[in-house]
Design a protein around this motif. Sequence first.
Motif, PDB file in Angstrom:
ATOM      1  N   MET A   1       0.955  -1.144  -0.051  1.00 20.03           N
ATOM      2  CA  MET A   1       0.024   0.052   0.117  1.00 20.03           C
ATOM      3  C   MET A   1       0.427   1.602   0.045  1.00 20.03           C
ATOM      4  SD  MET A   1      -3.086   1.098  -0.032  1.00 20.03           S
ATOM      5  CE  MET A   1      -3.393   2.451  -0.093  1.00 20.03           C
ATOM      6  N   ARG A  11      -7.017  -0.142   7.403  1.00 16.82           N
ATOM      7  CA  ARG A  11      -5.752  -1.146   7.017  1.00 16.82           C
ATOM      8  C   ARG A  11      -5.156  -0.521   6.466  1.00 16.82           C
ATOM      9  NH1 ARG A  11      -5.393  -3.392   2.217  1.00 16.82           N
ATOM     10  NH2 ARG A  11      -7.597  -2.703   1.877  1.00 16.82           N
ATOM     11  N   GLU A  12      -5.555   0.355   5.314  1.00 15.14           N
ATOM     12  CA  GLU A  12      -4.500   1.133   4.492  1.00 15.14           C
ATOM     13  C   GLU A  12      -3.633   2.530   4.678  1.00 15.14           C
ATOM     14  OE1 GLU A  12      -7.321   3.473   2.183  1.00 15.14           O
ATOM     15  OE2 GLU A  12      -7.711   1.367   1.020  1.00 15.14           O
ATOM     16  N   GLU A  15      -0.908  -0.257   6.195  1.00 20.89           N
ATOM     17  CA  GLU A  15       0.191  -0.976   5.727  1.00 20.89           C
ATOM     18  C   GLU A  15       1.268   1.025   5.110  1.00 20.89           C
ATOM     19  OE1 GLU A  15      -2.301  -2.459   2.243  1.00 20.89           O
ATOM     20  OE2 GLU A  15      -2.418  -4.226   3.656  1.00 20.89           O
ATOM     21  N   ASP A  18       3.267   0.890   7.207  1.00 18.16           N
ATOM     22  CA  ASP A  18       4.764   0.264   7.630  1.00 18.16           C
ATOM     23  C   ASP A  18       5.587   0.392   6.669  1.00 18.16           C
ATOM     24  OD1 ASP A  18       3.327  -1.429   9.450  1.00 18.16           O
ATOM     25  OD2 ASP A  18       2.235  -3.115   8.361  1.00 18.16           O
ATOM     26  N   GLY A  19       4.822   1.159   4.990  1.00 18.00           N
ATOM     27  CA  GLY A  19       6.095   1.555   4.187  1.00 18.00           C
ATOM     28  C   GLY A  19       6.742   2.339   4.047  1.00 18.00           C
ATOM     29  N   SER A  82       0.248   0.031  13.298  1.00 16.72           N
ATOM     30  CA  SER A  82       1.920   0.218  12.623  1.00 16.72           C
ATOM     31  C   SER A  82       2.668  -1.181  13.251  1.00 16.72           C
ATOM     32  CB  SER A  82       2.694   0.597  11.773  1.00 16.72           C
ATOM     33  OG  SER A  82       3.606   0.611  11.074  1.00 16.72           O
TER      34      SER A  82
END
Length: 249
Positions: A1, A11-12, A15, A18-19, A82
């Motif tokens: 994402m 959720r988005e 993600e 996380d990125g 996260s």
Amino acid sequence: MSRAGLDKNPREVAEMFDGVAKGYDRTNSVMTMGFDRRWREWSRRVLDARPGEKVLDLAAGTAVSTVEYAATGAWCVAADFSLGMLQTGAHRQVPKVAADAMRLPFADDSFDAVTVSFGIRNFHDPEAALREMARVVRPGGRVVVCEVSTPTFRPFRFVYKRYLLWILPFISRFVSSNPEAYKYLAESMRTWPDQREFGEIVARAGWEDVAWMNLTGGLVALHRATKPTGNPATKSTEKPTDKTADKPA
């Protein structure tokens, strides 16, 4: 994402963070020209955590702020949804918990204080999250929220919203592992409520004695409030106020 949308699907958002976890702290320092350190210092002062107190640092990311709060002698736990951010901060020696701000995994009245730094605007429902924070804080406990806000100087406010927020994603290309995420972050900053509007959200969530302090001319604001100790039916209806002067940093 690569990035989340302004609907802030949990959720988005998780993600997306996380990125960007790798190099996130360095990117923040570059993007804020080092002011992030000063803002954390003011957050620590306003929180005024004391030895023996229990503090929840929500949306703590890599736990850089949690460590500073813990240096006061308080027991502080970093919570974030996260896993990538928590793993990136694994070297920081404070307790860490993967947690959803809407459903915190803590008992009622567990903490003396809760704080959020530059995270609440990423919550799907900030008011619901503030109610959940109130649940886990003891009566008389406090909340401190450090978040982007609205510059108080009209000419700078125009430049900030018209130009600076638009070039933020461009600058991120040189320092971030996921420049697309900064398009969302800039959009979320542009649409975030001003100081008084957010203060009213805090009050509606059940907190009292709501006040705020502007930092860097209102580019960032610190909101603080306390959890009522008496019967909710007798809770003060006082409107949130700016009870402190602007601070230079």
